[in-house]
Every structure is written in C-alpha cells, then in structure tokens.
Design a protein around this motif. Structure first.
Motif, short mmCIF file in Angstrom:
data_model
loop_
_atom_site.label_atom_id
_atom_site.label_comp_id
_atom_site.label_asym_id
_atom_site.label_seq_id
_atom_site.Cartn_x
_atom_site.Cartn_y
_atom_site.Cartn_z
N THR A 1 -1.42 -10.02 2.91
CA THR A 1 -2.70 -10.72 2.67
C THR A 1 -2.59 -11.85 1.66
OG1 THR A 1 -3.18 -8.94 1.10
CG2 THR A 1 -4.22 -8.79 3.27
N LEU B 1 0.82 -1.22 0.00
CA LEU B 1 0.00 0.00 0.00
C LEU B 1 0.85 1.27 0.00
CD1 LEU B 1 -2.69 -1.27 2.50
CD2 LEU B 1 -3.22 -0.29 0.25
N ASP C 1 11.29 3.29 4.00
CA ASP C 1 11.10 1.84 4.21
C ASP C 1 12.39 1.23 4.75
OD1 ASP C 1 8.65 -0.15 2.95
OD2 ASP C 1 10.42 -1.08 3.83
N PRO D 1 -7.59 -0.26 5.59
CA PRO D 1 -7.57 -0.76 4.20
C PRO D 1 -7.74 -2.26 4.10
CG PRO D 1 -5.33 -0.45 4.98
CD PRO D 1 -6.23 -0.10 6.14
N ASN E 1 2.04 4.39 7.46
CA ASN E 1 1.57 3.16 6.81
C ASN E 1 2.41 1.93 7.16
OD1 ASN E 1 0.46 1.59 4.25
ND2 ASN E 1 2.69 1.62 4.06
N ALA F 1 -6.22 -4.81 1.00
CA ALA F 1 -5.54 -4.80 -0.29
C ALA F 1 -4.62 -6.00 -0.43
CB ALA F 1 -4.72 -3.51 -0.44
N ASP G 1 14.31 3.23 10.51
CA ASP G 1 13.40 2.35 11.24
C ASP G 1 12.49 3.21 12.10
OD1 ASP G 1 12.16 0.58 12.90
OD2 ASP G 1 13.99 -0.42 13.58
N ILE G 2 11.23 3.27 11.73
CA ILE G 2 10.30 4.17 12.45
C ILE G 2 9.93 3.62 13.84
CG2 ILE G 2 9.37 5.32 10.41
CD1 ILE G 2 6.93 3.08 11.65
N SER H 1 -1.29 -7.59 -0.78
CA SER H 1 0.10 -7.27 -0.43
C SER H 1 0.69 -8.53 0.19
CB SER H 1 0.16 -6.13 0.59
OG SER H 1 -0.13 -6.62 1.89
N ARG H 2 1.95 -8.47 0.57
CA ARG H 2 2.54 -9.68 1.18
C ARG H 2 1.84 -10.02 2.50
NH1 ARG H 2 8.52 -7.67 3.30
NH2 ARG H 2 7.73 -6.24 4.87
N LYS I 1 -3.41 -1.50 16.40
CA LYS I 1 -4.24 -0.80 15.42
C LYS I 1 -5.34 0.00 16.08
CE LYS I 1 -2.39 -1.63 11.40
NZ LYS I 1 -1.56 -0.54 10.82
N TYR J 1 -1.41 -7.13 17.11
CA TYR J 1 -1.74 -6.27 15.96
C TYR J 1 -3.04 -5.49 16.21
CZ TYR J 1 -2.61 -5.29 10.94
OH TYR J 1 -2.86 -4.71 9.73
P1 NAI Z 1 3.55 -4.57 3.37
O1 NAI Z 1 4.25 -5.55 4.23
O2 NAI Z 1 3.56 -4.77 1.90
O3 NAI Z 1 4.09 -3.10 3.64
C1 NAI Z 1 4.54 -2.64 4.88
C2 NAI Z 1 5.85 -1.95 4.66
O4 NAI Z 1 6.29 -1.38 5.90
C3 NAI Z 1 6.96 -2.89 4.20
O5 NAI Z 1 7.51 -2.44 2.99
C4 NAI Z 1 7.95 -2.88 5.34
O6 NAI Z 1 9.31 -3.01 4.93
C5 NAI Z 1 7.68 -1.52 5.98
N1 NAI Z 1 8.13 -1.48 7.37
C6 NAI Z 1 7.90 -2.39 8.33
N2 NAI Z 1 8.48 -2.03 9.48
C7 NAI Z 1 9.09 -0.85 9.26
C8 NAI Z 1 9.83 0.04 10.08
N3 NAI Z 1 10.07 -0.25 11.36
N4 NAI Z 1 10.30 1.19 9.55
C9 NAI Z 1 10.06 1.49 8.24
N5 NAI Z 1 9.36 0.67 7.42
C10 NAI Z 1 8.87 -0.48 7.92
O7 NAI Z 1 2.04 -4.53 3.90
P2 NAI Z 1 0.78 -3.68 3.45
O8 NAI Z 1 -0.35 -4.62 3.32
O9 NAI Z 1 1.09 -2.78 2.34
O10 NAI Z 1 0.51 -2.84 4.79
C11 NAI Z 1 0.53 -1.43 4.86
C12 NAI Z 1 -0.26 -1.02 6.09
O11 NAI Z 1 -1.63 -1.33 5.92
C13 NAI Z 1 0.18 -1.69 7.38
O12 NAI Z 1 0.11 -0.77 8.43
C14 NAI Z 1 -0.87 -2.76 7.56
O13 NAI Z 1 -0.99 -3.15 8.91
C15 NAI Z 1 -2.08 -2.06 7.04
N6 NAI Z 1 -3.16 -2.95 6.65
C16 NAI Z 1 -3.06 -3.66 5.50
C17 NAI Z 1 -4.10 -4.48 5.13
C18 NAI Z 1 -4.10 -5.20 3.85
O14 NAI Z 1 -5.16 -5.74 3.46
N7 NAI Z 1 -2.99 -5.23 3.11
C19 NAI Z 1 -5.29 -4.67 5.98
C20 NAI Z 1 -5.32 -3.81 7.14
C21 NAI Z 1 -4.28 -2.98 7.45
#
Ligand code: NAI
Length: 311
Positions: free
Chosen positions: A210, A27, A46, A203, A108, A205, A81-82, A207-208, A177, A173
C-alpha cells in the motif's frame, strides 16, 4: 513500529502452535510477533520474494524469527513457497516436526500483479491465483486433518476490499480474494463439528503493498499492528464465530456480509414471464431487510419458502 496493546495475563493463545504465512514482513510479521508475544509457538513462513512474487530470500522469515526469539518468544522459520501443494505440506510439517502439533493457521501471504483486463497476461492471472487462493488451500488442506483429528483449530484467511467490492486493475487479485471468501465459508461449515473455526479478515494497513498507493499521512494511521489484535481474537479459544468476514484497519473493525434481498416470488405456471420480471425489477433490486445466510442451504431454503407460499 507500534506494539499491539494486549494484556499479557490474557494469554489466549499460550502454548498453541501457529503458522503465519507471508510473515517475513507487513501484516504477517505483525501477526506472528503478536501471537508469539502471547505465548504461541510460531512458524514464520515467508518465501522472501518481491511484491510481484519473483525471487526468494530466506532472510525475511529468519529476521522475524530472530525478533521473536530476542523478545523471548518461540518461533521457527519456513522458507517454503505456499503456491505449491508441496510447499503447503512443508509448512505444516515444519510445525509438526518442531512443535509436535498445530492449532492455528493464519493464511496471509500475498503478491500483486496489477493490470487492467485488457493487458492481463496468463502469467499475471496464474501467479496471483496460485499464491492467494491456491496458497490458502495448500496450507489449510495440509493442516486440516491435524486440526480435525484433535477437535480444535482456528484458521484466519485474508481477503480484501478489492475482492469484496472490486478494484480497477485487479481482476486477478479480486478473483483470488473472493475465492478465499468462498473457501472460508465452506471450511467454516466443514470444520464446525471439529471445533475448527474459519474466519476471514479484509485488512487495510501500511505495507509494501500500500505504500505506493496511499499518501504518507494516511499510511501513518494504518500500522499493521492495528490489525493483528483482531487476528489474535479470531484465534482465541472462546471464539464462537465461524465463516465471518471482518474489515479491519486503523482501529476500524466491522463485520462484512454477503446479503440477499427479500426479493419477489413470481408465478411460474406457464413459464416465468419477462414482463413480470421487468415490472418487479425495482423490488428485486431492493436491499431493505436484506439478510446474510449461514449456508447455501439456508439461502435455497428461503427461496423454497417463497415457492411454498406461492402454491
Ligand atoms: P506484504 O507484501 O508486506 O506481505 C506479504 C508477504 O507474503 C511477503 O513477505 C511475501 O514475501 C510473502 N509471500 C508472497 N508469496 C509467497 C509465497 N508464495 N509463499 C510464502 N510467502 C509468500 O503485504 P501485506 O500488505 O502485509 O499483505 C498481507 C496480506 O494482506 C496479503 O494477503 C494481502 O493481499 C492482504 N491485504 C493487504 C492489504 C493492505 O492494506 N496491506 C489490503 C487488503 C489485503
């Protein structure tokens, strides 16, 4: 991938400086690319770790920066690293050093360490809380004075249905959240007088996160690009809403709210009677005419109204 369909002439974030955390994939990548395509200058943050938050790899953010630049946009990478206060500060400094200001923060970044409570370890709990909840705080806190001082800001936080409604095996989690929702609500109030608006998305979507949970035909309908235009709208100058939560995915967009039932006002003279509570239990559980409140004070005010009527 599907490109988001946004009219170029709208330019609703043109010239704005945006941070997108976790923008190396999923996302965040989609949000960053859309914001940049609309003229925002973007910090692509990231850490580049694995889904459980271990490891790091600078190529995740670098790749997205390259994509944005090759499409004619402006972006800079942050590999911070956030999950630490210093990391949050460093992301904001990247924006200030490279672009001179900051207008938009998209919180995000996220990880998963699923486990039922029976098996949950301290490390699983701490890691997930540190990235989702504390991470949102770290970046937002570092950005806050810049936004308040300039009297403008758009912040988007990322919550989840797992937090809003609970999900088996995700107590860490879900808690993080829902903590994000609390933070969003309070910052919306604190930011109001500075025109800093703070809203959350929940959201869904592909992604890795889901792709191992949802079947491929469902995932095919859930492109991250079907979420990002809502994020873009939440970053627009015209936006009035703050402290709101929106469920977004696959074209579905809905407001989510915490509501309080009308309830009952029980007599308190001589103490609150357990029998009265039991008698009224079904009315207490009733959600007909339930309403969302804009603040804790509004909710307390509603309780006080009942009290005044009782006197
Ligand atoms: P994703 O795993 O593709 O993206 C998350 C990104 O955050 C990764 O690229 C990762 O390297 C980065 N990250 C993790 N820890 C970090 C840190 N400490 N500092 C900087 N970067 C860091 O997952 P996705 O699905 O894109 O998730 C994005 C957000 O949406 C997350 O907060 C997730 O919990 C939320 N979300 C996603 C859903 C979905 O359906 N994909 C459902 C509900 C929430």
């Amino acid at each position: 991938m599907t490109d988001s369909k946004v009219l170029e002439e709208r330019n609703i974030v043109a010239g704005r400086v945006a941070i997108v955390t976790g923008a190396g994939g999923g996302l965040g990548r989609s949000h960053a690319r859309l914001l940049a395509s609309q003229g925002a200058r973007v910090v692509v943050n990231d850490l580049g770790g694995s889904l459980d938050g271990t490891g790091s790899d600078t190529s995740a953010a670098d790749q997205v920066v390259a994509e944005i630049r090759s499409a004619g946009g402006e972006a800079v990478a942050s590999h911070d690293d956030i999950a630490s206060w210093e990391g949050g500060q460093a992301v904001v400094e990247t924006a200030l050093n490279h672009f001179g200001t900051l207008d938009i923060v998209i919180n995000n970044a996220g990880i998963l360490r699923d486990s039922s409570l029976k098996k949950m370890t301290e490390a699983q709990w701490e890691a997930v809380l540190s990235v989702h909840l504390s991470g949102t705080m770290h970046v937002t806190k570092a950005a806050w004075s810049t936004l308040c001082d300039k009297g403008y800001g758009r912040i988007v936080t990322t919550t989840s249905a797992a937090g809003l409604y609970g999900n088996f095996g995700q107590s860490n989690y879900s808690s993080a959240k829902m903590g994000v929702v609390g933070l969003t609500n309070t910052l919306a109030q604190e930011g109001a007088k500075y025109r800093v608006r703070v809203n959350a998305i929940a959201p869904i979507a592909r992604s890795r996160m889901t792709e191992t949970i949802l079947p491929p035909p469902v995932l095919a309908k859930l492109e991250p690009e079907f979420v990002s235009p809502v994020v873009l709208h939440l970053c627009s100058e015209e936006l009035q809403e703050s402290g709101r939560i929106y469920a977004v995915g696959g074209g579905y967009v809905a407001r989510v709210a915490m509501v309080e039932g009308v309830g009952v006002q029980l007599p308190t003279a001589g103490g609150l009677d357990l029998d009265e509570i039991r008698k009224q239990w079904s009315v207490i559980n009733e959600l007909t005419n339930a309403r969302p409140f804009g603040s804790a004070m509004e909710s307390i005010g509603a309780a006080m109204t009942g009290l005044a009527a009782d006197e």
